[in-house]
Design a protein around this motif. Sequence first.
Motif, PDB file in Angstrom:
ATOM      1  N   GLY A  23       1.233  10.635  -8.864  1.00  0.00           N
ATOM      2  CA  GLY A  23       2.119  11.375  -7.974  1.00  0.00           C
ATOM      3  C   GLY A  23       3.127  12.204  -8.743  1.00  0.00           C
ATOM      4  N   ILE A  24       3.676  11.629  -9.820  1.00  0.00           N
ATOM      5  CA  ILE A  24       4.649  12.347 -10.651  1.00  0.00           C
ATOM      6  C   ILE A  24       4.004  13.575 -11.283  1.00  0.00           C
ATOM      7  N   THR A  25       2.738  13.479 -11.623  1.00  0.00           N
ATOM      8  CA  THR A  25       2.021  14.612 -12.231  1.00  0.00           C
ATOM      9  C   THR A  25       1.653  15.666 -11.199  1.00  0.00           C
TER      10      THR A  25
ATOM     11  N   ILE B 131       1.202  18.026  -1.735  1.00  0.00           N
ATOM     12  CA  ILE B 131       2.504  17.357  -1.705  1.00  0.00           C
ATOM     13  C   ILE B 131       2.413  16.022  -0.970  1.00  0.00           C
ATOM     14  N   PHE B 132       1.688  16.001   0.156  1.00  0.00           N
ATOM     15  CA  PHE B 132       1.579  14.768   0.944  1.00  0.00           C
ATOM     16  C   PHE B 132       0.948  13.632   0.142  1.00  0.00           C
TER      17      PHE B 132
ATOM     18  N   PHE C 141       1.450   8.631  -3.153  1.00  0.00           N
ATOM     19  CA  PHE C 141       1.179   7.950  -4.417  1.00  0.00           C
ATOM     20  C   PHE C 141       2.473   7.439  -5.052  1.00  0.00           C
ATOM     21  N   LEU C 142       3.535   8.235  -4.947  1.00  0.00           N
ATOM     22  CA  LEU C 142       4.823   7.845  -5.529  1.00  0.00           C
ATOM     23  C   LEU C 142       5.362   6.567  -4.901  1.00  0.00           C
ATOM     24  N   GLY C 143       5.131   6.385  -3.610  1.00  0.00           N
ATOM     25  CA  GLY C 143       5.686   5.239  -2.911  1.00  0.00           C
ATOM     26  C   GLY C 143       4.802   4.004  -2.889  1.00  0.00           C
ATOM     27  N   LEU C 144       3.597   4.107  -3.465  1.00  0.00           N
ATOM     28  CA  LEU C 144       2.667   2.981  -3.382  1.00  0.00           C
ATOM     29  C   LEU C 144       3.150   1.746  -4.124  1.00  0.00           C
ATOM     30  N   LYS C 145       3.878   1.932  -5.213  1.00  0.00           N
ATOM     31  CA  LYS C 145       4.305   0.797  -6.027  1.00  0.00           C
ATOM     32  C   LYS C 145       5.141  -0.186  -5.209  1.00  0.00           C
ATOM     33  N   ASN C 146       5.990   0.358  -4.319  1.00  0.00           N
ATOM     34  CA  ASN C 146       6.880  -0.502  -3.544  1.00  0.00           C
ATOM     35  C   ASN C 146       6.493  -0.620  -2.078  1.00  0.00           C
ATOM     36  N   ASN C 147       5.341  -0.056  -1.725  1.00  0.00           N
ATOM     37  CA  ASN C 147       4.928  -0.060  -0.323  1.00  0.00           C
ATOM     38  C   ASN C 147       3.937  -1.189  -0.067  1.00  0.00           C
ATOM     39  N   ASP C 148       4.310  -2.106   0.830  1.00  0.00           N
ATOM     40  CA  ASP C 148       3.366  -3.164   1.198  1.00  0.00           C
ATOM     41  C   ASP C 148       3.011  -3.101   2.678  1.00  0.00           C
ATOM     42  N   CYS C 149       3.294  -1.924   3.322  1.00  0.00           N
ATOM     43  CA  CYS C 149       2.987  -1.735   4.740  1.00  0.00           C
ATOM     44  C   CYS C 149       3.565  -2.870   5.587  1.00  0.00           C
TER      45      CYS C 149
ATOM     46  N   GLN D 217      -5.869  18.853 -10.450  1.00  0.00           N
ATOM     47  CA  GLN D 217      -5.477  18.139  -9.230  1.00  0.00           C
ATOM     48  C   GLN D 217      -6.669  17.393  -8.626  1.00  0.00           C
ATOM     49  N   ALA D 218      -7.816  18.053  -8.589  1.00  0.00           N
ATOM     50  CA  ALA D 218      -9.017  17.414  -8.038  1.00  0.00           C
ATOM     51  C   ALA D 218      -9.397  16.179  -8.851  1.00  0.00           C
ATOM     52  N   ALA D 219      -9.288  16.288 -10.185  1.00  0.00           N
ATOM     53  CA  ALA D 219      -9.616  15.153 -11.050  1.00  0.00           C
ATOM     54  C   ALA D 219      -8.653  13.990 -10.810  1.00  0.00           C
ATOM     55  N   LEU D 220      -7.360  14.304 -10.660  1.00  0.00           N
ATOM     56  CA  LEU D 220      -6.359  13.257 -10.431  1.00  0.00           C
ATOM     57  C   LEU D 220      -6.572  12.570  -9.082  1.00  0.00           C
TER      58      LEU D 220
END
Length: 203
Positions: A11-13, A60-61, A66-74, A173-176
Amino acid sequence: MCSGSCAKCLGITLIPLAILCVLCNILLFFPGGVPASSNENITDEVWYFGGILGSGVLMIFPALVFLGLKNNDCCGCCGNESCGKRFAMFTSIIFAGVGLAGAGYSIIISAVAINRGPKCGLDTASNATFVYPFEEGNYLSNHSMWDACLQPEGIVPWHLTLFSLLLVMGLVQAALCAFQVLNGLIGTICGDCCGCCGGDGAV
């Protein structure tokens, strides 16, 4: 590495890449670096907004997800944190698909624009009609043909440079996003930290 941390790195990339793609697309509205005298003098592919829409907005979406996945447990998935993290990783696969579609759109538009070449004036008259003087990418290996475009000045290298940047960044972007599809699958099956013995994500 935990799949959530890996997604955060992606996400940062993706965010700076998306911003650069938007800027490249905006610059293409200024052929040769100067304002166009008419909208009809701008290359058609610029109006498809490959960089703004495909590699920009649609990227962007996924990047934010991706940025929030680390702390997101739904919300812990009804109190089950491990289940919640798996669901969050599964959701990231869907957003990665959106990113892939956006990047693919930008790649196609950029490739077509590079192959077709820019729209330009073949004489220096102020009322010159802008046309496409090149066909099937024949100008790419024959730089002497570039002299046919008399206005705006430097339009061919301007066109090639910006669309090439969009093409390359779209491929990155497609590769990431494709990598995040695999990462998301691993996170969905194994939990956030598949290799962390005894961790919260352990099965």
